[in-house]
Design a protein around this motif. Structure first.
Motif, short mmCIF file in Angstrom:
data_model
loop_
_atom_site.label_atom_id
_atom_site.label_comp_id
_atom_site.label_asym_id
_atom_site.label_seq_id
_atom_site.Cartn_x
_atom_site.Cartn_y
_atom_site.Cartn_z
N ALA A 66 0.83 -1.20 0.00
CA ALA A 66 0.00 0.00 0.00
C ALA A 66 0.86 1.25 0.00
N VAL A 90 -1.49 -1.02 -3.98
CA VAL A 90 -2.76 -0.64 -3.34
C VAL A 90 -2.66 0.83 -2.97
N LEU A 92 -3.82 4.38 -1.54
CA LEU A 92 -4.78 4.78 -0.51
C LEU A 92 -4.99 6.28 -0.53
N LEU A 105 -6.06 -1.62 4.83
CA LEU A 105 -4.85 -2.42 4.97
C LEU A 105 -5.21 -3.86 5.33
N SER A 108 -7.04 -5.50 2.21
CA SER A 108 -6.16 -5.83 1.10
C SER A 108 -5.09 -6.85 1.47
N ALA A 110 -2.24 -6.04 2.86
CA ALA A 110 -0.95 -5.42 2.51
C ALA A 110 0.13 -5.81 3.52
#
Length: 531
Positions: A66, A90, A92, A105, A108, A110
């Motif tokens: 992320a 990813v 954000l 978080l 996903s 991450a």
């Protein structure tokens, strides 16, 4: 339904795209970020350094990373570095609070977070650690078991510094990067972009390398992006407009990317003048604010050549002002959604302005659009083709509710198709309000309101009404030097649109509230209108 997402790709992956551009244009300027100026050869080398650091951190093929940070060269380097060795980006939203980010978080999965401690007075790792309330409640950083490392792209604080992170990759052999890069193909995920949905919780739209590269190679061609263009990217990198239609397509064309950390109009005007910017995509609000700013001068923006706006509806009067007063040679508009890799249709760079002011152009080659209306008139826009997401991450039911069995994405947007296949957006199903049994679409009303000589910008929302069910409330930003009277605007509206469309109340604002993507925040306006 099986859909070819790759097409005739030159590059295959974002990693190979950059490597090939670096070989083709090694000395061309790739990115300018403050004092930092990198050629394509230098950018490719920095991306390799980042890739080695990700491998040293244990990044495996398909792992998520992320980035929660403003636009910068390091954002680009990190994204390209992780993608080069099979990581999934990813992005954000920089306006998210800690709880919102903790939720994403966790959602996903991450393993790494790249962020900053010094953006607009916010220390992002600190926000994450103290997260409380909202969908991410109870999920501070220490309670995210999948998050292994926080890396700081800038600032000092709770996390590993960028330079220290890069140094960890010095022991990784260069041929290991090459080996891992060779495993990455067009059908591998390149990114997961989160979008809000009917459930109220963000959903992650999954996109592959092949989809993004095929779509934005076409995007660059139809808008007329050229080698050597200087592209000021004010749209945030966490959004497809700033990422894929921003720095990614710049690499395809061999243009120079100039990331802007914030949408600061004086800074934009100064950058255009100093760096001889030729390409400046953005929302209509950006162009409007530039025109109204006291620092604006025609000489200062003389280098501008190409404007691209991604809003669903662009007031015709504003586009004519953009061409005449900002001096753009070409202005194009387009339409897209996160679920379609950010792109469905585009005007072409040589389309007459009359087309740009009334449509969002024709679908990209290989993308189908139809209108869900029995009479062929106005209805929900449906989209099918290679740009459609691979689905929402971990949301099979939501995916099935959005993409039907025949492969059509139900967009929630309302519009029409003309005889030449051009898309016209008339509103959002969720934004529509019903006045005494008549459907009223804010975008249509807003386009009429900006024709008023005192009105620079307008936003309309529906509000409850005891007699009519709902009525329109308009928020208006005046043109420079004008002082519009709300009652006079209401009277003018009744003379220039159907009575049910005319707003029942008008409020004058100094500026419209915007979300981080630069679009008008209608939720905030609805709250204000119903207080």
């Amino acid at each position: 339904m099986s859909v070819d997402t790759r097409g005739d790709l030159t590059w295959g992956t974002t990693g190979r795209l950059l490597a090939m551009t670096a070989r083709r244009l090694p000395a061309a300027e790739a990115v300018v970020d403050g004092e930092l100026r990198l050629t394509y050869r230098a950018l490719d080398a920095e991306v390799d350094r980042a890739a080695r650091a990700f491998l040293a951190a244990g990044l495996e093929h398909g792992d998520r990373v992320a980035i929660w940070a403003p636009n910068s060269a390091r954002w680009m380097i990190a994204a390209l570095g992780l993608q080069r060795v099979g990581g999934v980006l990813v992005p954000l939203n920089t306006r998210f609070q800690g709880a919102e980010t903790a939720y994403l978080l966790d959602k996903s999965g991450a393993r790494l977070l790249l962020t900053v401690t010094d953006f607009l007075g916010k220390d992002y790792p600190a926000l994450l650690t103290t997260a409380a309330g909202g969908p991410g409640a109870g999920r501070p950083a220490r309670d995210l078991p999948g998050l292994e490392r926080v890396v700081l792209l800038s600032g000092e604080g709770d996390g590993q510094g960028w330079d220290a992170f890069l140094s960890t990759g010095e022991g990784v052999p260069a041929d290991e990067v090459e080996r891992r890069a060779a495993r990455v193909g067009p059908d591998d995920l390149s990114d997961i972009l989160f979008t809000s949905g009917t459930t109220g919780f963000p959903k992650g739209a999954m996109c592959t390398h092949g989809q993004a590269l095929r779509a934005y190679a076409l995007w660059g061609a139809v808008v007329g992006l050229r080698e050597g263009d200087r592209y000021l990217i004010v749209n945030p990198f966490f959004h497809g407009f700033g990422y894929k239609a921003g720095w990614l397509v710049s690499i395809m064309a061999g243009a120079t990317a100039l990331p802007a950390r914030t949408l600061d109009v004086p800074h934009v005007l100064e950058m255009v003048r100093r760096e001889r910017v030729t390409v400046l995509p953005g929302t209509p609000t950006l162009y409007q604010t530039m025109l109204e700013h006291p620092d604006f001068s025609a000489a200062g923006v003389a280098s501008l050549r190409l404007a691209v706006t991604g809003a669903a509806n662009v007031p015709p009067a504003l586009l004519y002002r953009i061409r005449e007063e900002l001096g753009f040679e070409h202005i194009v508009a387009g339409y897209g959604l996160t679920e379609t890799c950010g792109i469905v249709s585009m005007c072409r760079y040589d389309d007459p302005l009359e087309v740009v002011t009334t449509t969002a152009g024709r679908p990209l080659p290989g993308v189908e659009v139809r209108i869900a209306a029995p009479d062929g008139g106005e209805g929900e826009i449906l989209v099918r083709g290679y740009t459609l997401m691979q689905g929402y991450l971990g949301e099979e039911a939501e995916t099935a509710a959005t993409i039907d069995a025949d492969g059509w994405l139900h967009t929630g947007d309302v519009g029409t198709l003309d005889e030449e296949g051009r898309v016209r957006i008339t509103g959002r199903i969720k934004d529509m309000f019903i006045v005494g049994g008549f459907n009223a679409y804010p975008a249509e009303i807003e386009n009429i309101l900006v024709r008023h000589p005192d009105v620079a910008q307008a936003a309309v929302v529906g509000v409850p009404d005891a007699r009519m069910g709902e009525v329109g409330a308009a928020f208006v930003v005046p043109r420079a030097g004008r002082a519009p009277d709300p009652a006079a605007i209401i009277a003018w509206s009744r003379e220039n649109m159907a009575n049910y469309k005319a707003p029942r109340r008008v409020e004058i604002l100094g500026e419209l509230p915007l979300n981080a993507a630069g679009k008008v925040d209608k939720n905030m306006l609805r709250e204000r209108a119903t207080r």
